[in-house]
Write an enzyme that holds these catalytic residues in place. Structure first.
Site, PDB file in Angstrom:
ATOM      1  N   ASP A 144     -29.672 -27.488  32.316  1.00 20.10           N
ATOM      2  CA  ASP A 144     -28.289 -27.001  32.965  1.00 20.10           C
ATOM      3  C   ASP A 144     -28.160 -27.354  34.782  1.00 20.10           C
ATOM      4  O   ASP A 144     -28.657 -26.794  35.260  1.00 20.10           O
ATOM      5  CB  ASP A 144     -27.554 -26.008  33.185  1.00 20.10           C
ATOM      6  CG  ASP A 144     -26.414 -25.886  33.770  1.00 20.10           C
ATOM      7  OD1 ASP A 144     -25.530 -26.428  33.074  1.00 20.10           O
ATOM      8  OD2 ASP A 144     -25.577 -24.393  33.413  1.00 20.10           O
ATOM      9  N   HIS A 151     -16.557 -27.800  41.850  1.00 20.71           N
ATOM     10  CA  HIS A 151     -17.065 -26.577  41.455  1.00 20.71           C
ATOM     11  C   HIS A 151     -18.397 -26.550  42.491  1.00 20.71           C
ATOM     12  O   HIS A 151     -18.599 -24.883  42.732  1.00 20.71           O
ATOM     13  CB  HIS A 151     -17.879 -26.616  40.522  1.00 20.71           C
ATOM     14  CG  HIS A 151     -18.637 -25.644  39.738  1.00 20.71           C
ATOM     15  ND1 HIS A 151     -17.600 -23.983  39.130  1.00 20.71           N
ATOM     16  CD2 HIS A 151     -20.308 -24.441  39.757  1.00 20.71           C
ATOM     17  CE1 HIS A 151     -18.592 -23.052  39.275  1.00 20.71           C
ATOM     18  NE2 HIS A 151     -20.121 -24.140  39.087  1.00 20.71           N
ATOM     19  N   GLU A 216     -17.752 -21.335  31.795  1.00 16.54           N
ATOM     20  CA  GLU A 216     -18.054 -22.212  31.732  1.00 16.54           C
ATOM     21  C   GLU A 216     -17.975 -24.246  31.415  1.00 16.54           C
ATOM     22  O   GLU A 216     -18.609 -23.614  30.597  1.00 16.54           O
ATOM     23  CB  GLU A 216     -19.456 -22.382  32.805  1.00 16.54           C
ATOM     24  CG  GLU A 216     -19.622 -21.703  34.171  1.00 16.54           C
ATOM     25  CD  GLU A 216     -20.674 -21.390  35.131  1.00 16.54           C
ATOM     26  OE1 GLU A 216     -22.554 -21.971  34.383  1.00 16.54           O
ATOM     27  OE2 GLU A 216     -20.983 -20.907  35.878  1.00 16.54           O
ATOM     28  N   GLU A 218     -18.700 -27.417  30.159  1.00 19.14           N
ATOM     29  CA  GLU A 218     -18.887 -28.149  31.142  1.00 19.14           C
ATOM     30  C   GLU A 218     -18.998 -28.820  29.579  1.00 19.14           C
ATOM     31  O   GLU A 218     -19.256 -28.897  28.638  1.00 19.14           O
ATOM     32  CB  GLU A 218     -21.018 -27.412  30.278  1.00 19.14           C
ATOM     33  CG  GLU A 218     -20.723 -26.302  32.191  1.00 19.14           C
ATOM     34  CD  GLU A 218     -22.517 -26.465  32.072  1.00 19.14           C
ATOM     35  OE1 GLU A 218     -22.625 -26.631  32.132  1.00 19.14           O
ATOM     36  OE2 GLU A 218     -22.223 -24.673  32.386  1.00 19.14           O
ATOM     37  N   ASP A 250     -20.829 -22.420  29.275  1.00 18.04           N
ATOM     38  CA  ASP A 250     -22.513 -21.892  29.379  1.00 18.04           C
ATOM     39  C   ASP A 250     -21.329 -20.015  29.965  1.00 18.04           C
ATOM     40  O   ASP A 250     -21.535 -20.221  31.192  1.00 18.04           O
ATOM     41  CB  ASP A 250     -22.634 -22.968  31.127  1.00 18.04           C
ATOM     42  CG  ASP A 250     -23.854 -21.792  31.247  1.00 18.04           C
ATOM     43  OD1 ASP A 250     -24.812 -21.234  30.709  1.00 18.04           O
ATOM     44  OD2 ASP A 250     -24.324 -22.016  32.729  1.00 18.04           O
ATOM     45  N   ARG A 254     -20.609 -12.607  35.685  1.00 19.60           N
ATOM     46  CA  ARG A 254     -20.732 -12.931  37.474  1.00 19.60           C
ATOM     47  C   ARG A 254     -21.569 -12.261  38.379  1.00 19.60           C
ATOM     48  O   ARG A 254     -22.293 -11.837  39.398  1.00 19.60           O
ATOM     49  CB  ARG A 254     -19.878 -13.470  38.090  1.00 19.60           C
ATOM     50  CG  ARG A 254     -18.949 -14.837  37.089  1.00 19.60           C
ATOM     51  CD  ARG A 254     -19.275 -15.391  37.641  1.00 19.60           C
ATOM     52  NE  ARG A 254     -19.378 -16.921  36.741  1.00 19.60           N
ATOM     53  CZ  ARG A 254     -19.686 -18.313  36.622  1.00 19.60           C
ATOM     54  NH1 ARG A 254     -20.994 -17.710  36.738  1.00 19.60           N
ATOM     55  NH2 ARG A 254     -19.197 -19.043  36.331  1.00 19.60           N
ATOM     56  N   GLN A 257     -25.174 -11.713  37.327  1.00 16.14           N
ATOM     57  CA  GLN A 257     -25.522 -13.886  38.461  1.00 16.14           C
ATOM     58  C   GLN A 257     -25.541 -13.048  40.409  1.00 16.14           C
ATOM     59  O   GLN A 257     -26.034 -13.054  40.623  1.00 16.14           O
ATOM     60  CB  GLN A 257     -24.808 -15.052  38.300  1.00 16.14           C
ATOM     61  CG  GLN A 257     -24.699 -15.917  38.946  1.00 16.14           C
ATOM     62  CD  GLN A 257     -23.796 -16.975  38.406  1.00 16.14           C
ATOM     63  OE1 GLN A 257     -23.300 -16.783  37.999  1.00 16.14           O
ATOM     64  NE2 GLN A 257     -24.184 -18.091  38.528  1.00 16.14           N
ATOM     65  N   LYS A 270     -27.188 -15.568  32.290  1.00 16.08           N
ATOM     66  CA  LYS A 270     -26.691 -16.915  31.127  1.00 16.08           C
ATOM     67  C   LYS A 270     -27.248 -17.016  30.257  1.00 16.08           C
ATOM     68  O   LYS A 270     -26.666 -17.724  29.085  1.00 16.08           O
ATOM     69  CB  LYS A 270     -27.188 -18.153  32.504  1.00 16.08           C
ATOM     70  CG  LYS A 270     -26.372 -18.272  34.168  1.00 16.08           C
ATOM     71  CD  LYS A 270     -25.473 -18.868  33.782  1.00 16.08           C
ATOM     72  CE  LYS A 270     -24.649 -19.558  35.220  1.00 16.08           C
ATOM     73  NZ  LYS A 270     -23.729 -19.906  34.964  1.00 16.08           N
ATOM     74  N   THR A 274     -24.899 -19.351  25.094  1.00 18.10           N
ATOM     75  CA  THR A 274     -24.352 -20.186  25.200  1.00 18.10           C
ATOM     76  C   THR A 274     -24.106 -21.361  23.942  1.00 18.10           C
ATOM     77  O   THR A 274     -24.582 -22.025  23.425  1.00 18.10           O
ATOM     78  CB  THR A 274     -25.557 -21.295  25.823  1.00 18.10           C
ATOM     79  OG1 THR A 274     -26.028 -21.198  27.673  1.00 18.10           O
ATOM     80  CG2 THR A 274     -24.560 -22.892  26.575  1.00 18.10           C
ATOM     81  N   GLU A 391     -13.731 -19.712  39.414  1.00 25.69           N
ATOM     82  CA  GLU A 391     -12.653 -20.383  40.317  1.00 25.69           C
ATOM     83  C   GLU A 391     -11.760 -20.217  40.340  1.00 25.69           C
ATOM     84  O   GLU A 391     -10.667 -19.847  41.228  1.00 25.69           O
ATOM     85  CB  GLU A 391     -13.327 -22.173  40.788  1.00 25.69           C
ATOM     86  CG  GLU A 391     -14.891 -22.247  40.764  1.00 25.69           C
ATOM     87  CD  GLU A 391     -15.095 -24.039  40.722  1.00 25.69           C
ATOM     88  OE1 GLU A 391     -14.099 -24.439  40.748  1.00 25.69           O
ATOM     89  OE2 GLU A 391     -15.613 -24.198  39.432  1.00 25.69           O
TER      90      GLU A 391
HETATM   91 CA    CA Z   1     -23.178 -23.965  34.184  1.00 20.79          CA
END
Ligand code: CA
Length: 446
Positions: A144, A151, A216, A218, A250, A254, A257, A270, A274, A391
């Site tokens: 990834d 971002h 996420e 992607e 993904d 948080r 993380q 993560k 996915t 975000e």
């Molecule tokens: Ca990612």
């Protein structure tokens, strides 16, 4: 670059005998021909390779057995009998192109094969609603990247306000090795993971279900033909090794993380799931939508020679738009339509897929057919371009209002997140990616 070629398979006036493929707004017109792997619902047989056409699936295993893929050559026909796309991916671009042309002829409105044998349709097509769509390939390795400057800057300014963008960002495509075993096809429920979390103000961590479940948005690229260990792939040849694109979510915890990511990067925040969209849109289908990457400009540092090629500067990006939609349990119960959370453009990434692949192999690392490279969260300059809740809600400070009166900072159990992507350009058929969806469910706590 010989790689980007527009030919008869892209003609906007082509139509298929599969009527649903000709409807305006169909994700899968005859100009698309994306590959996937399916199993007829209720069947216990081996998975089969299919091609999406309108709201049906062309069964390539059946086509190969009937000799309908012979125009693409025996190696291609044999690869289409496999239970995953890896053998076809390994064959390389000339083989993929030959197959694309054969499929375009086979599915055309005036298909000679169907004209000769009107009963053929029943033997080679099935409704998409009667199939379970599986992972397109056996993914050996999943990497990834972090290719969106917007971002990286947004996330950096939340966690390091004085130093949002690290000094290496504009020189080196940043990535981490993800976990291939927890890639799941679209539609698979996503259990809320538990992990180590350091609550605000606490001095020691707890182990508990994440309270900051995020997605996420992607784009993923499947590697086609691989390279031998010790033999880098030059940027000018990188696209010869890229088979096609899919949508990737993904999922990210948080709070987990934040506690674990230093010093070695993401790990358990993560690797619990996915999600991938089931249809792989080939780089050949995307030829009409090539564009210059738009995030890099004057004032940015020069690229090292191995990451720079004229063709990549001119056409390295793809003008693909991906939208994220949210539907909560209460929204579904009250009949409210999903709300669009964001809309991102793939061409706004700082790095192209070819640069990411060339960088990945630049130390001699071997990539193998079916490996997956994901782009990193697709965010752009505006608020509506922010590709994750971290975000969008600015770390939970600006909740997203929903039509039921609910609001979200992070995802609740029962929330369904759906990504949808499409390429559109005047003079060409619209190419859709289908959807990548997943619903959060309560997880096992031990
Ligand atoms: Ca990612």
């Amino acid at each position: 670059m010989a790689v980007i070629r527009i030919d008869e398979t892209h003609r906007p006036d082509l139509r298929s005998f599969v009527a649903s493929a000709n409807e305006a707004g169909s994700d899968f017109p005859i100009q698309n021909l994306p590959f996937g792997v399916f199993r007829r619902r209720g069947s216990t047989g081996a998975p089969r390779i299919g091609v999406a056409i309108g709201n049906e699936i062309l069964d390539l295993s059946a086509c190969a057995a009937l000799g309908l893929l012979d125009p693409a050559g025996p190696a291609v026909a044999a690869a289409c009998l496999a239970p995953a796309l890896n053998p076809l991916m390994a064959l390389g671009r000339e083989a993929w192109r030959g197959l694309r042309l054969a499929l375009s002829h086979l599915l055309a409105e005036d298909s000679p094969a169907v004209r000769r044998d009107p009963g053929l349709r029943e033997r080679i097509l099935l409704p998409m609603t009667e199939a379970d769509l599986l992972l397109p390939a056996q993914v050996g390795d999943y990497t990834d990247f972090y290719a969106s400057l917007h971002h990286a800057t947004n996330v950096g300014s939340m966690f390091r306000p004085d130093n949002p963008l690290l000094p290496n960002y504009k020189h080196v495509p940043i990535g981490y090795h993800g976990r291939a075993s927890s890639l799941v096809p679209s539609g698979t429920p996503v259990p809320r993971p538990s992990g180590q979390i350091l609550p605000e103000g606490a001095s020691s961590p707890r182990f508990e279900p994440t309270r900051q479940m995020d997605y996420e948005c992607e784009v993923g690229a499947f590697v086609g033909a691989g390279n031998v260990l010790g033999h880098p792939i030059p940027l000018a040849e990188a696209e010869e090794h890229l088979f096609g694109l899919c949508l990737v979510n993904d999922w990210s915890a948080r709070d987990v993380q934040r506690w674990e990511y230093q010093p070695l990067g993401p790990f358990l925040a993560k690797s619990f799931a996915t999600s991938l969209s089931p249809w792989v849109v080939t780089f050949d289908a995307l030829a009409p939508f090539r564009a210059p990457p738009s995030a890099r400009g004057e004032g940015d540092p020069p690229l090292l020679p191995y990451l720079d090629a004229e063709e990549d500067r001119l056409n390295g990006a793809i003008d693909l738009t991906v939208e994220v939609h949210l539907s909560t349990r209460r929204m579904r119960e009250s009949g409210a339509a999903p709300v669009r959370l964001s809309r991102g453009r793939f061409r706004e990434l700082y790095w192209t897929m070819a640069q990411m692949l060339a960088h990945h192999a630049s130390n001699g690392c071997n990539l193998r057919p079916g490996d997956l490279l994901a782009s990193g969260t697709l965010s752009g300059p505006e608020r509506e371009n922010r590709g994750c809740l971290l975000e969008l809600t600015w770390r939970g400070r600006e909740p997203v209002p929903l039509p039921t009166g609910e609001s979200r900072t992070f995802l609740e159990d029962g929330d369904a997140v759906t990504l949808r992507g499409a390429c559109e350009r005047e003079g060409f058929a619209r190419i859709g990616f289908g959807e990548c969806t997943g619903t959060i469910v309560a997880g096992q706590t031990r």
